[in-house]
Scaffold this active site. Structure first.
Site, PDB file in Angstrom:
ATOM      1  N   HIS A  95       0.852  -1.194   0.000  1.00 20.28           N
ATOM      2  CA  HIS A  95       0.000   0.000   0.000  1.00 20.28           C
ATOM      3  C   HIS A  95       0.888   1.245   0.000  1.00 20.28           C
ATOM      4  O   HIS A  95       1.979   1.235   0.586  1.00 20.28           O
ATOM      5  CB  HIS A  95      -0.906  -0.004   1.236  1.00 20.28           C
ATOM      6  CG  HIS A  95      -1.919   1.096   1.195  1.00 20.28           C
ATOM      7  ND1 HIS A  95      -1.627   2.372   1.595  1.00 20.28           N
ATOM      8  CD2 HIS A  95      -3.196   1.120   0.739  1.00 20.28           C
ATOM      9  CE1 HIS A  95      -2.697   3.140   1.411  1.00 20.28           C
ATOM     10  NE2 HIS A  95      -3.667   2.401   0.885  1.00 20.28           N
ATOM     11  N   GLU A 167      -3.874   1.987  -7.369  1.00 21.80           N
ATOM     12  CA  GLU A 167      -4.261   3.118  -6.526  1.00 21.80           C
ATOM     13  C   GLU A 167      -3.305   4.276  -6.794  1.00 21.80           C
ATOM     14  O   GLU A 167      -2.197   4.306  -6.223  1.00 21.80           O
ATOM     15  CB  GLU A 167      -4.178   2.720  -5.050  1.00 21.80           C
ATOM     16  CG  GLU A 167      -5.071   1.550  -4.693  1.00 21.80           C
ATOM     17  CD  GLU A 167      -5.392   1.533  -3.206  1.00 21.80           C
ATOM     18  OE1 GLU A 167      -6.547   1.777  -2.861  1.00 21.80           O
ATOM     19  OE2 GLU A 167      -4.473   1.302  -2.416  1.00 21.80           O
ATOM     20  N   SER A 213     -10.106   7.325  -3.222  1.00 21.48           N
ATOM     21  CA  SER A 213     -11.286   8.207  -3.160  1.00 21.48           C
ATOM     22  C   SER A 213     -12.508   7.638  -3.881  1.00 21.48           C
ATOM     23  O   SER A 213     -13.287   8.387  -4.469  1.00 21.48           O
ATOM     24  CB  SER A 213     -10.960   9.601  -3.721  1.00 21.48           C
ATOM     25  OG  SER A 213      -9.999  10.244  -2.916  1.00 21.48           O
TER      26      SER A 213
END
Ligand code: PGA
Length: 261
Positions: A95, A167, A213
């Site tokens: 991440h 992402e 988001s």
């Protein structure tokens, strides 16, 4: 792809008790959902065992990180064998917050991915370009590099257990800017091409999820992309009052696409 993956990483949120309250409610919601929707939850380590004990739905449980060694002098780390013992269904690796605050790089991730595959813990590998890379017009190149280093040495057979989360770093979290669905679809197509270049036709079987988001307004637009196989949601999923309507929308989307086929 038969499934649409929808999951959330809780990051450093929710105590065991808060997590259990959420999870019980989500399990009730999940029981009535189309089985093509594959839900997963990635809580903090402390909640893994209590939640694992409560599972009576098809929700998958994942860990937020993992070391590559089975054991050793690595204070504060958790090993693949420890996760295996709990019986997690997947492990999130790379991440952007791990990369940014804990200096994880693609070479480390390659070791973690190899370890997770060796232990049969499917990795959810997070990749994404920084804003500077986007502004210099090298998003595709950055994603290619991340994929090629992270997945080096992974066999065609093993890659069937891998999931990718795209992402873009600039779209994640408070202050993140929502990506346009056109941009997301283009990057997912690029990721698919790289996977096929690396693994042949098997590369088509690797789910590519989008995160950053994601909310009720943009979720279905993102899912319209041919190579968007699911959503990885942070803030909009931590409160079930917000998450449930998104899940309802996704279920309608799945059912409409089935009718259209
Ligand atoms: P966000 O988080 O949905 O809150 O932007 C996404 C993520 O970090 O995976």
């Amino acid at each position: 792809m038969d499934k649409v993956y929808v999951g959330t990483n809780w990051k450093m949120h929710k105590t065991i008790e808060e997590g259990q309250v959420y999870f019980r409610e989500l399990q009730e919601i999940a029981k009535n959902k189309d089985l093509s929707m594959q839900l997963f939850i990635i809580p903090s380590y402390t909640s893994l065992i209590p939640l694992k004990r409560e599972i009576d739905s098809n929700i998958l449980l994942g860990a937020q990180n993992m070391h590559w060694e089975d054991e050793g002098a690595f204070t504060g780390e958790v090993s693949p064998t420890m996760l295996k013992e709990i019986g997690v269904d997947l492990v999130e690796l790379g991440h952007s917050e791990r990369r940014q605050f804990y200096n994880e790089n693609d070479q480390d991730l390659n070791k973690k991915i190899q370890a997770s595959l060796k232990h049969n813990i499917p990795p959810l590998v997070c990749i994404g370009e920084h804003i500077e890379q986007k502004e210099f017009g090298i998003s595709r190149e950055s994603l290619s590099i991340q994929l090629k280093v992270c997945l080096k040495g992974v066999s065609q057979e093993q890659v069937e257990d891998v999931m990718i989360a795209y992402e873009p770093v600039w779209a994640i979290g408070e202050g993140g800017v929502e990506a346009t669905s056109e941009y997301v679809h283009q990057m997912h197509n690029h990721i698919r091409n790289v996977l096929v270049e690396m693994f042949g036709h098997v590369g088509n079987n690797v789910p590519i999820l989008f995160g950053g988001s994601v909310n009720r307004k943009n979720a279905i637009d993102y899912l319209q992309g041919e190579n968007v196989n699911g959503l990885f949601i942070g803030r909009s999923a931590w409160d079930l009052q917000k998450f449930e309507p998104i899940l309802d929308d996704i279920e309608r989307f799945i059912q409409n696409s089935k009718v259209a086929k």
